[in-house]
Design an enzyme around this catalytic site. Structure first.
Site, short mmCIF file in Angstrom:
data_model
loop_
_atom_site.label_atom_id
_atom_site.label_comp_id
_atom_site.label_asym_id
_atom_site.label_seq_id
_atom_site.Cartn_x
_atom_site.Cartn_y
_atom_site.Cartn_z
N SER A 1 18.27 18.16 32.58
CA SER A 1 19.50 17.38 32.69
C SER A 1 20.51 18.25 33.42
O SER A 1 20.38 19.48 33.43
CB SER A 1 20.02 17.02 31.29
OG SER A 1 21.38 16.63 31.33
N TYR B 1 22.06 19.63 22.06
CA TYR B 1 21.40 19.11 23.26
C TYR B 1 21.44 20.15 24.37
O TYR B 1 20.42 20.46 25.00
CB TYR B 1 22.07 17.82 23.71
CG TYR B 1 21.50 17.23 24.98
CD1 TYR B 1 20.28 16.56 24.96
CD2 TYR B 1 22.16 17.37 26.19
CE1 TYR B 1 19.74 16.03 26.13
CE2 TYR B 1 21.63 16.84 27.35
CZ TYR B 1 20.42 16.17 27.32
OH TYR B 1 19.89 15.66 28.48
#
Length: 210
Positions: free
Chosen positions: A70, A83
């Site tokens: 990401s 995350y």
């Protein structure tokens, strides 16, 4: 499973590690179980899959590992601590492994997508049990992002998937591939600021040398 695939097809050309989900909330709000689960899914699972295919790709002297990360593997936002921990972790792992596997003609690509219209935002996202102490705190900016009323993400998952598939044929393998203009702009701004901050530390760094 890797053994069975190799036995059936006689080769493993490409591994795509795509398992992952978002966990939102201030670090204090997360339970031990929530922290352990996202690490197992987003980080440990990918590490173990890469380690499992490596002997086969090394033996065949060919292969491509595509790790879905990401732009959150380079940029960090409040309310996303665990995350980011998994994404920054898997990026460091893959960057090291890419150097180890290059002599065996095995390429590694870290894919860094931006926001996309997938279930990451609108289905699979998990939210901690929120505490009133964090009301009006930057940690809760994600609530606006997760609400479809505020507009859908710009990223087209089908176009992203096409570019990921096409990357498997690119030689040499690109180490990183950012998908989404907003993700690229945010990443560049973050890295430029980080470099500027490092350059300010020249005197400090030298002061600790013998």
């Amino acid at each position: 499973m890797v053994d069975k695939v190799y036995e059936k097809y006689g080769a493993i050309d490409v591994l795509v590690n795509n398992a992952g989900y978002g966990l939102f909330g201030a670090a204090e709000e997360l339970t031990d179980q929530e922290a352990a689960k996202i690490i197992a899914t987003n980080l440990t699972g990918s590490i173990q899959m890469i380690r499992a295919v490596t002997p086969f790709m090394r033996e065949q002297q060919a292969g491509r590992i595509i790790q879905i990360s990401s732009y959150g593997g380079q940029v960090a936002f409040a309310g996303n601590s665990m995350y980011h921990a998994t994404k920054w972790g898997i990026e460091g792992f893959c960057e090291s492994v890419a150097q180890e596997l290059a002599p065996f003609n095995i390429g590694v690509t870290i894919v860094e997508p931006g926001d996309a219209r997938t279930e990451f935002h609108y289905g699979s996202a998990q939210v901690a049990e929120l505490m009133p102490e964090y009301d009006n705190n930057p940690a809760y900016a994600f609530l606006t992002m997760l609400d479809p009323v505020n507009g859908l993400a710009a990223g087209d998952p089908e176009r992203m998937a096409t570019k990921i598939i096409e990357s498997a044929a690119i030689e040499p393998a690109p180490l990183r591939m950012v998908l989404g203009s907003q993700a690229l702009d945010s990443t560049i701004q973050t890295l430029e600021k980080r470099v500027a901050d490092f350059k300010k530390q020249t005197e400090l760094a030298a002061s600790t040398d013998f």
